[in-house]
Design an enzyme around this catalytic site. Sequence first.
Site, PDB file in Angstrom:
ATOM      1  N   HIS A 375      94.870 108.855  89.836  1.00  0.00           N
ATOM      2  CA  HIS A 375      94.864 107.385  89.929  1.00  0.00           C
ATOM      3  C   HIS A 375      94.085 106.690  88.827  1.00  0.00           C
ATOM      4  O   HIS A 375      93.957 105.468  88.862  1.00  0.00           O
ATOM      5  CB  HIS A 375      94.270 106.937  91.266  1.00  0.00           C
ATOM      6  CG  HIS A 375      95.101 107.287  92.442  1.00  0.00           C
ATOM      7  ND1 HIS A 375      96.015 106.426  93.010  1.00  0.00           N
ATOM      8  CD2 HIS A 375      95.179 108.422  93.162  1.00  0.00           C
ATOM      9  CE1 HIS A 375      96.596 107.018  94.037  1.00  0.00           C
ATOM     10  NE2 HIS A 375      96.103 108.239  94.150  1.00  0.00           N
ATOM     11  N   LYS A 566      91.004  91.160  93.420  1.00  0.00           N
ATOM     12  CA  LYS A 566      90.952  92.612  93.220  1.00  0.00           C
ATOM     13  C   LYS A 566      89.495  92.993  93.081  1.00  0.00           C
ATOM     14  O   LYS A 566      88.631  92.108  93.016  1.00  0.00           O
ATOM     15  CB  LYS A 566      91.725  93.028  91.963  1.00  0.00           C
ATOM     16  CG  LYS A 566      91.362  92.166  90.717  1.00  0.00           C
ATOM     17  CD  LYS A 566      92.172  92.556  89.492  1.00  0.00           C
ATOM     18  CE  LYS A 566      93.542  91.940  89.391  1.00  0.00           C
ATOM     19  NZ  LYS A 566      94.639  92.889  89.350  1.00  0.00           N
ATOM     20  N   ARG A 567      89.174  94.307  93.042  1.00  0.00           N
ATOM     21  CA  ARG A 567      87.791  94.699  92.780  1.00  0.00           C
ATOM     22  C   ARG A 567      87.305  94.046  91.490  1.00  0.00           C
ATOM     23  O   ARG A 567      88.086  93.793  90.572  1.00  0.00           O
ATOM     24  CB  ARG A 567      87.692  96.224  92.647  1.00  0.00           C
ATOM     25  CG  ARG A 567      87.840  96.946  93.958  1.00  0.00           C
ATOM     26  CD  ARG A 567      86.722  96.614  94.909  1.00  0.00           C
ATOM     27  NE  ARG A 567      85.497  97.264  94.539  1.00  0.00           N
ATOM     28  CZ  ARG A 567      84.697  97.916  95.367  1.00  0.00           C
ATOM     29  NH1 ARG A 567      85.013  97.992  96.655  1.00  0.00           N
ATOM     30  NH2 ARG A 567      83.597  98.468  94.956  1.00  0.00           N
ATOM     31  N   LYS A 572      89.130  94.989  84.512  1.00  0.00           N
ATOM     32  CA  LYS A 572      90.067  94.042  85.132  1.00  0.00           C
ATOM     33  C   LYS A 572      89.872  92.631  84.574  1.00  0.00           C
ATOM     34  O   LYS A 572      90.682  91.740  84.772  1.00  0.00           O
ATOM     35  CB  LYS A 572      89.898  94.044  86.646  1.00  0.00           C
ATOM     36  CG  LYS A 572      90.243  95.393  87.291  1.00  0.00           C
ATOM     37  CD  LYS A 572      90.033  95.360  88.795  1.00  0.00           C
ATOM     38  CE  LYS A 572      90.159  96.701  89.486  1.00  0.00           C
ATOM     39  NZ  LYS A 572      91.558  97.138  89.724  1.00  0.00           N
ATOM     40  N   THR A 674      98.360  97.313  92.463  1.00  0.00           N
ATOM     41  CA  THR A 674      99.333  97.122  93.529  1.00  0.00           C
ATOM     42  C   THR A 674      99.331  95.671  94.016  1.00  0.00           C
ATOM     43  O   THR A 674     100.327  95.200  94.558  1.00  0.00           O
ATOM     44  CB  THR A 674      99.032  98.062  94.718  1.00  0.00           C
ATOM     45  OG1 THR A 674      97.626  98.054  94.957  1.00  0.00           O
ATOM     46  CG2 THR A 674      99.479  99.474  94.419  1.00  0.00           C
ATOM     47  N   LYS A 678     102.316  92.687  95.483  1.00  0.00           N
ATOM     48  CA  LYS A 678     102.247  91.795  96.647  1.00  0.00           C
ATOM     49  C   LYS A 678     102.477  90.345  96.215  1.00  0.00           C
ATOM     50  O   LYS A 678     103.188  89.586  96.882  1.00  0.00           O
ATOM     51  CB  LYS A 678     100.889  91.953  97.340  1.00  0.00           C
ATOM     52  CG  LYS A 678     100.633  93.375  97.814  1.00  0.00           C
ATOM     53  CD  LYS A 678      99.166  93.664  98.145  1.00  0.00           C
ATOM     54  CE  LYS A 678      98.923  95.175  98.232  1.00  0.00           C
ATOM     55  NZ  LYS A 678      97.483  95.537  98.248  1.00  0.00           N
TER      56      LYS A 678
HETATM   57  O1  73E Z   1      95.197 101.020  89.287  1.00  0.00           O
HETATM   58  C1  73E Z   1      94.705 101.334  90.571  1.00  0.00           C
HETATM   59  C2  73E Z   1      95.844 101.903  91.411  1.00  0.00           C
HETATM   60  O2  73E Z   1      96.818 100.917  91.637  1.00  0.00           O
HETATM   61  C3  73E Z   1      93.584 102.367  90.463  1.00  0.00           C
HETATM   62  O3  73E Z   1      92.512 101.814  89.744  1.00  0.00           O
HETATM   63  C4  73E Z   1      93.124 102.783  91.851  1.00  0.00           C
HETATM   64  O4  73E Z   1      94.258 103.336  92.540  1.00  0.00           O
HETATM   65  C5  73E Z   1      95.314 102.393  92.738  1.00  0.00           C
HETATM   66  C6  73E Z   1      96.390 103.074  93.549  1.00  0.00           C
HETATM   67  O5  73E Z   1      97.057 104.042  92.793  1.00  0.00           O
HETATM   68  C7  73E Z   1      92.016 103.770  91.821  1.00  0.00           C
HETATM   69  N1  73E Z   1      90.968 103.819  92.690  1.00  0.00           N
HETATM   70  C8  73E Z   1      90.202 104.842  92.335  1.00  0.00           C
HETATM   71  N2  73E Z   1      90.728 105.402  91.270  1.00  0.00           N
HETATM   72  N3  73E Z   1      91.854 104.721  90.945  1.00  0.00           N
HETATM   73  C9  73E Z   1      88.985 105.279  92.999  1.00  0.00           C
HETATM   74  C10 73E Z   1      88.116 106.172  92.377  1.00  0.00           C
HETATM   75  C11 73E Z   1      86.971 106.565  93.016  1.00  0.00           C
HETATM   76  C12 73E Z   1      86.661 106.094  94.269  1.00  0.00           C
HETATM   77  C13 73E Z   1      87.514 105.219  94.895  1.00  0.00           C
HETATM   78  C14 73E Z   1      88.672 104.813  94.258  1.00  0.00           C
END
Ligand code: 73E
Length: 829
Positions: A375, A566-567, A572, A674, A678
């Site tokens: 991710h 978003k976070r 971002k 994501t 939405k």
């Molecule tokens: O781009 C997003 C993505 O849409 C990405 O940053 C996020 O995952 C979403 C779903 O695919 C994500 N979260 C984390 N890494 N990528 C993450 C890493 C460590 C702890 C918690 C979350």
Amino acid sequence: HGQQPSETETSGTTAIAAQDNRSADGIRLAFLRHMRRTIGKPVEFSNTLDQYRAMAHLVRDRVMDDWITTVESYVQHNVRVVCYLSAEFLLGPHLLNAMLNLGITDSAEKACDELHYSLTQLADEEPEPGLGNGGLGRLAACYMDSMTTLEVPAVGYGLRYEFGIFRQEIRDGWQVEHSDKWLEYGNPWEIPASEATQHVSFGGHTETTKDEKTGELIWKWVPAFTVKGVAYDTPIPGYRNKQVNRLRLWKAEAEDSFDLEIFNRGDYMGAVRDKMESETISKVLYPPDETEQGKRLRLMQQYFFTSCSLQDMVRLHKLQKLPIEKFADKWSVQLNDTHPSIGIAELMRILTDEEEIGWDEAWTITQATFGYTNHTLLPEALEKWPLPIFASLLPRHIEIIYEINRRFLKDMQAKFPGDTARWARMSLIGEDGEKQVRMANLAVVGSKMVNGVAKLHSELLKEDTLKDFYEAFPNRFTNVTNGVTPRRWLMLADPPLTALLNEVLGTAWHTDLYALRGLEDYVDDAGFLDKWRKRQEESKGRLGDFIKRSMDVSLNPASMFDVQVKRIHEYKRQHLNALHILGLYCRIKSGELKDLPPRTFLFGGKAAPSYTYAKLMIKLVCTVGELVGKDPQTKDLLRVLFVPDYSVSLGQRIYPAADLSEQISTAGKEASGTGCMKFMMNGAVAIGTLDGANIEIREEVGEENFFLFGLTAPQIAEKQKAGYRPRDFYEKSPLLREVMDGLRDGRFSNGDRDTFAPLVRDLLEVDRYFVMADFDDYARAQSEAGKIFCDSKKWSRMSLLNTARSGKFSSDRSIREYCQNIWKINLDR
Ligand code: 73E
């Protein structure tokens, strides 16, 4: 409908037999029964929380009936099961979603009317299960909805955190965190599954003995302590298909409630200490922090839930009398990022040490079982465990990882002879500085398939982050672009839009989102576009009402709602958005901008508690908000609001009201995103970079319906190589100079020159995320969006096309692709 035994009920004086437990009468009677028997109150003394709880219980009853039949059919047909392992499941409130999926919302509303309650008010009482940080956890929840809707036999496995994501308060512009006590009044949506309790070991050492017959070495792990895993199941109902899958979350408990021997010696505190230590494992959700502190506990969490889950699969496998050699035929385990990737070593341990299968066969089974979804490309987010921590907690697993690594590196030495640098990069053990276990490398080596979450991201994985592995195993790599469930994010979030879509398209789009394309027939229909615009204004009015109620701020529903939720993270770039608003402020003040259409800028999102820079970005947004809101020259044109405590339920209120969707991450940094999907479904037009899923959104909606700006990923990479100098951009752009100078000189912050000094310094000297480089082009795209917004017909057309062309971004499509390309599950059974 109505096959379940009817309930005989007493409501005050009348006794009625409910013929159909999904009818308004049936629901009203069941409500009154739960009020008496579950809540234990005369209905006239009940408060809204009681009413929510009674309603939740009766809805759960109806979900449970379908659950039983689903489980029975799975057992009967010996189906292949997908296990989605994730450290986070960000489900959002259950009540209205379960009603929607069961198809009982109208009946429930009617029942509430008769009882003189408001269903929405009662639903607002539900504490949100915030068991996730953001996109990754929410994705897991959308996938559970889609898997069940598509009738994929699936179990979600994760942790039952006692405290979810912190609650955010904004005090004087700064984020303040509060603990989230979501379980305080119990949770009607979960059921403890006592038969599934597991035991997980930690620490200690390993021993070897020789098998007397074969002479082979037998490994034995002598752990220091064990922790009990208690399963809590949440039923996940599919959309109107009577299917229910299971989300099984593990709670950590001490093996015995306390040590009697110590207790008898009079040391009460000593006796409960063990209990407390064990239970901290599932106490609190980890925010993605850069800090070293807490690493040990996080690794314990990961091993704890992964081990419980794999042991549970083995238990069920044996219960069905299946041979352990066929494990991979029965179970397909998807790793949601590297958080559960220790599962690869754990399954090897179970198969070799406990089931006494030979290494080669065990490895074949393990590799055939797992799939790994990556991710993120951000190097700081790739998990690496310091060897001493890892080895002391999991002494048997480190040996197994060494053995996997020894065999793997032997293969690589044969495949890439002499390429020592490559071997070092690919090793499961990092040796630069302190030795580390590299979880992404383990995940790739131990899985049959590896996927990224959007086209660009999957390409970058192959070209960059996992290049060596791609060259070794090209066929292992694939892409599955993320998706979101239209049930929650369109139907639940925006009932008026849903009604309009049903009116013109029928209901096929509920489970086949591509059917929204039918909307394109209306793209030149002035009457329909007008309807579309009015509906959008009503959505904005509803959000306005909520904000008035909760924050006592009035919004102008005729203004453009420009939204970034978003976070909070540098990549971002919420600060880019804030700097642009300061640019508008300066241009209004100087008289350069006169006929600006009024805009409402909405921000929402949490910053990791230890992420100082992100917290400063929130303060910047709030400072800008105060500045433009107080100045008589700007207060009617610009409004900036930071909405506190962004969550799933707040998202459901915000997406439908957005005109413009801010997707402005530095190209190459957002794996997918994501939220963008939405917004799109709800008819917001995006302003964005060529990053993550934006690229595919623009492909689908057409470039004329997307406000594109900014450097591309290759351009960013090039600039990085050549030596990026943010100050050059500052010097070249008069507007950027005015904004940055003003920020430094305290012009925007009542003379305070200190607060934002670190931010200004960073942006001018380092600017890792190319805010300075993208500023001018962002302002250009923003002004174009503003112009088009004034042409309401043109805007409505763009908005409508965004909804019409959002079909690809349903999580149903994503799950179909996982089934086809990764899990090998045939959906047309
Ligand atoms: O781009 C997003 C993505 O849409 C990405 O940053 C996020 O995952 C979403 C779903 O695919 C994500 N979260 C984390 N890494 N990528 C993450 C890493 C460590 C702890 C918690 C979350």
